[in-house]
Scaffold this motif. Structure first.
Motif, short mmCIF file in Angstrom:
data_model
loop_
_atom_site.label_atom_id
_atom_site.label_comp_id
_atom_site.label_asym_id
_atom_site.label_seq_id
_atom_site.Cartn_x
_atom_site.Cartn_y
_atom_site.Cartn_z
N MET A 265 21.96 23.18 21.33
CA MET A 265 23.09 22.77 22.17
C MET A 265 24.38 23.43 21.72
O MET A 265 25.22 23.81 22.54
N GLU A 266 24.56 23.60 20.41
CA GLU A 266 25.76 24.28 19.91
C GLU A 266 25.82 25.73 20.39
O GLU A 266 26.91 26.29 20.54
N GLY B 125 24.78 26.63 23.34
CA GLY B 125 24.87 26.64 24.79
C GLY B 125 23.57 26.45 25.52
O GLY B 125 23.52 26.58 26.75
N THR C 68 26.30 15.42 19.94
CA THR C 68 26.32 16.85 20.24
C THR C 68 26.09 17.09 21.72
O THR C 68 26.75 17.94 22.34
N ARG D 209 29.26 16.24 23.58
CA ARG D 209 30.36 17.18 23.33
C ARG D 209 30.11 18.52 23.99
O ARG D 209 31.03 19.13 24.56
N THR D 210 28.87 19.02 23.94
CA THR D 210 28.57 20.34 24.50
C THR D 210 28.21 20.27 25.98
O THR D 210 28.14 21.30 26.65
N ARG E 211 25.24 19.44 27.36
CA ARG E 211 23.94 20.08 27.54
C ARG E 211 22.88 18.99 27.59
O ARG E 211 22.97 17.96 26.93
#
Length: 446
Positions: free
Chosen positions: A136-137, A139, A161, A164-165, A167
């Motif tokens: 996820m970080e 993308g 996560t 925040r992203t 995803r």
């Protein structure tokens, strides 16, 4: 069916602010967004990376080759021979510009160089959460084999996560797509057994011989150091969907858990294996059978059992009981619900065929024939992957959100804590931070 009478009960969310308790709910970080019914931008082609090329990867590749709009752009494994073998087996119609990545840093390189839209994480349990976070970080949407994580801390990290992203992070619980599980979901949604009261779920599967024949028995470390229900979601996931948990009406509240003595594997090893075998060198901590009971916010009860050690037939139990009748699996059978007075089961293909004609899930009507041809395990793997790719292609919500994966996976660490404390109740954290009440039910997909 309208709202359940149970759902008219008070639905007050009380956020626990006492750190250290299992049901502690931290404040949502700044910039994070609730993803209960999240839609990501539609993808013309869903470009997939796969990490972990063991037995499970072969199953997924076999299913993916006949699913429209799917392409594999990256394969990753610690073992170079396993990587090369998987690349040779990857059908040309599925692989585009296929990139191969091996070694300890291979996963990060795959994310950075192949730029997959989504990653199928098929590694050992201990790496699921960290790899989902990394995907996820970078993308990518994270599609994670069971479980989503091993600890409450890991599960909160995955949820935060994802928010925040923005995803998707879906735990790929394939048993939610079994033919009977889908039919039961349709029957429940249509009110066939009335208001839901109780469920029973299990994963009973003698895996001793399979684990012995595995190239590496990574389960051994878990069985030697943990004690609880280590693998709860195969039976529990479908029940949670029947009960609409973490969506609109209800969610898990607390769990009590007890384990039997740990005798079966040691006895099996002493009888069948040489003295210097690893199974004869370790003291098994995990009880052969774990039995847990979950209470929901609305007072419903769920029995959950786990047993991968005993010589007994495979069973996921799959029982859902309502005010008007009961549906159960292994074998498929029904009681009450206008069919009889509930004193005996309606069982057998001939007796159940009219109900299949009436309640067969639309997904199975649409995909069942292709699933049966492509999937030797009853079709559930094919329908799971087909739905994931279909939803990502259309920009629709996935059938399971990140909070459900976290909630179902939380049974393992909470059961362990309850066992350590002699069966004391443990509270479930609310990974949605109260927003489950605004999340619509999982629909019966036409």
């Amino acid at each position: 069916m309208g709202r359940s009478r149970l759902a008219t009960a008070a639905r007050i969310h009380v956020q626990n602010t006492a750190p250290g308790r299992t049901d502690f709910v931290p404040l949502r970080p700044a910039g994070a967004v609730y993803l209960g019914n999240f839609r990501a931008p539609a993808l013309e082609t869903v470009r997939l990376g796969i990490v972990g090329l063991g037995e499970r990867c072969g199953v997924l590749l076999e299913q993916l080759k006949t699913i429209p709009h799917a392409e594999v752009v990256g394969l990753c494994d610690l073992s170079l021979p396993a990587l090369q073998a998987a690349a040779q087996e990857c059908p040309p119609e599925l692989s585009g510009a296929l990139h191969l990545f091996s070694g300890p840093q291979g996963y990060e390189r795959m994310l950075e160089e192949a730029h997959p839209d989504a990653v199928l994480i098929c590694t050992t349990w201990a790496t699921h959460a960290s790899m989902a976070v990394a995907a996820m970080e970078h993308g990518a949407h994270a599609l994670v084999e069971v479980p989503l994580g091993l600890t409450l801390q890991e599960l909160w990290q995955v949820v935060d996560t994802a928010e925040r992203t923005q995803r998707h992070c879906m735990m790929m619980e394939n048993c939610c797509y079994g033919r009977d599980e889908l039919m039961f979901l349709n029957m429940v949604r249509q009110g066939f057994i009335g208001d839901l009261l109780h469920g029973e779920a299990a994963y009973i599967h003698d895996l001793r011989e399979r684990q012995l024949n595995a190239e590496t028995d990574w389960h051994l470390a878990h069985l030697a150091t943990r004690n609880g229900n280590l693998y709860p979601t195969h039976g529990l996931g479908p029940l949670a969907q029947y009960m609409n948990l973490a969506r609109t009406d209800d969610t898990f509240d607390r769990i009590v858990s007890l384990s039997s003595p740990a005798l079966g594997r040691a006895a099996y090893a002493e009888k069948n294996l040489p003295p210097d075998h690893p199974w004869n060198q370790v003291e098994f901590k995990c009880g052969d059978i774990n039995t847990s009971i979950i209470k929901t916010r609305l007072g419903r009860t769920i029995l959950v059992q786990w047993d991968e050690t005993s010589p007994r037939p495979y069973n996921r139990r799959n029982l859902i009981q309502g005010t008007e009748g009961t549906l159960a699996g292994f074998p498929t059978r029904i009681a009450g619900a206008g069919l009889n007075d509930g004193s005996e089961w309606v069982v057998g293909d001939d007796a159940l065929e009219p109900l299949r004609e009436r309640f067969e899930h639309p997904l199975w009507r649409r995909l069942g024939e292709a699933a049966a041809e492509a999937d030797s395990r009853g079709g559930m793997n094919y329908i799971l992957l087909a739905r994931i790719v279909e939803c990502l292609h259309r920009g629709e919500p996935l059938d399971q959100n990140v909070y459900e994966g976290a909630l179902w996976s939380a049974v393992a660490p909470l059961s362990e804590k309850s066992v350590r404390e002699g069966g004391l109740p443990q509270g479930f954290p609310d990974f949605t931070r109260g927003d489950w009440q605004s999340t619509p039910p999982l629909g019966i997909v036409e």
